[in-house]
Design an enzyme around this catalytic site. Structure first.
Site, PDB file in Angstrom:
ATOM      1  N   THR A 168      -1.920  -0.004  -6.173  1.00 40.80           N
ATOM      2  CA  THR A 168      -1.514  -1.306  -5.858  1.00 40.80           C
ATOM      3  C   THR A 168      -2.173  -2.651  -6.718  1.00 40.80           C
ATOM      4  OG1 THR A 168      -2.881  -0.192  -3.571  1.00 40.80           O
ATOM      5  CG2 THR A 168      -2.434  -2.384  -4.136  1.00 40.80           C
ATOM      6  N   ASP A 199      -4.742  -1.554   4.239  1.00 37.15           N
ATOM      7  CA  ASP A 199      -4.887  -3.008   4.244  1.00 37.15           C
ATOM      8  C   ASP A 199      -4.273  -4.526   3.509  1.00 37.15           C
ATOM      9  OD1 ASP A 199      -5.644  -2.214   2.093  1.00 37.15           O
ATOM     10  OD2 ASP A 199      -7.148  -3.581   1.093  1.00 37.15           O
TER      11      ASP A 199
HETATM   12  N1  ASP Z   1      -5.708  -0.218  -0.696  1.00 35.97           N
HETATM   13  C1  ASP Z   1      -4.612   0.359  -0.496  1.00 35.97           C
HETATM   14  C2  ASP Z   1      -4.046   1.419   0.867  1.00 35.97           C
HETATM   15  O1  ASP Z   1      -5.382   2.001   1.206  1.00 35.97           O
HETATM   16  C3  ASP Z   1      -4.885   1.883  -1.706  1.00 35.97           C
HETATM   17  C4  ASP Z   1      -5.304   0.960  -2.883  1.00 35.97           C
HETATM   18  O2  ASP Z   1      -5.446  -0.155  -3.180  1.00 35.97           O
HETATM   19  O3  ASP Z   1      -5.494   1.319  -4.098  1.00 35.97           O
HETATM   20  O4  ASP Z   1      -3.516   1.549   1.661  1.00 35.97           O
END
Ligand code: ASP
Length: 239
Positions: A168, A199
């Protein structure tokens, strides 16, 4: 619950590679600030220094792109968009969707257009792709988002060899006009169920900005951010 929320937020801070910069805009008395992250756990301790350096080099480049926009009097929105567009073309960082977008090369620009050109906050799946096409954004085959590294990670995950929960990017900015902006882009958790929305595109969960309080871009297991409305709650605590 408060302790848990803070633990989630802090865990993300520690696991992510975060860089920040601030400065005085040219000829102006006000300051700008920019903070970026490259996702939770993107750089594990065990990887070779050369790979670590490549990640840090990309993060520094992204930070410079955003800082240059802000130093020239650009807005926080413009800086967030430019930084995340850069990340979205860098295969070291996995970038994905407004929500469930499959064909738009720069989901961050699509998200900005949803905010500016429609009366909606979130568009998902084919409707979002179609809106991007209508707006003239770069349309790519879904395979454009595949990288050999992410394919291997998916195979390892499916075969229960290894769990990968990263990929991300995020950016928060304060511009010289006192405006805060936040942006997060992700391909989502490895091996997620089709249809799952995390999220990152949920305003108030993994992404949130309020000029009166703070700007938030989260990374980590999205379900926790959604469960506790982390972005909004951090803002509420600040307020
Ligand atoms: N927050 C992201 C999700 O749950 C994944 C990540 O931050 O690596 O899709």
């Amino acid at each position: 619950m408060r302790i848990r929320i803070l633990t989630i937020a802090l865990a993300s801070l520690f696991l992510s590679q975060m860089l920040a910069a601030s400065g005085r805009a040219q000829g102006k008395s006000s300051k700008y600030t920019i903070v970026i992250h490259g996702g939770a756990g993107t750089i594990p301790e065990t990887i070779p220094d050369s790979v670590k350096d490549a990640y840090l080099g990309s993060l520094k480049k992204a930070l410079t792109i955003g800082r240059n926009v802000l130093a020239k009097g650009g807005t926080s929105l413009e800086a967030v968009e430019d930084v995340i567009r850069y990340f979205e073309t860098d295969p070291k960082f996995n970038a994905g969707a407004v929500a469930g977008v499959e064909h738009i090369a720069h989901p961050i620009t699509l998200a900005k257009l949803v905010m500016e050109k429609t009366r909606h906050i979130l568009l998902a799946y084919q409707g979002a792709d179609d809106f991007g096409k209508q707006m003239g954004l770069k349309w790519v085959p879904n395979s454009y988002f595949d990288t050999p590294q992410r394919k291997t990670e998916l195979e390892e995950y499916m075969n229960k060899i290894k769990r990968h929960d990263h990929g991300t990017v995020g950016c928060v900015c304060l511009d010289e006009y006192g405006n805060l902006a936040a942006g997060t882009s992700t391909g989502g958790l490895t091996g997620k169920l089709p249809g799952r929305i995390g999220d990152s595109p949920c305003i108030g969960d993994g992404t949130y900005a309020n000029n009166q309080t703070c700007a938030v871009s989260g990374t980590g297991i999205g379900e926790q951010y959604v469960r506790y409305a982390v972005g909004f709650n951090i803002n509420a605590l600040m307020a």
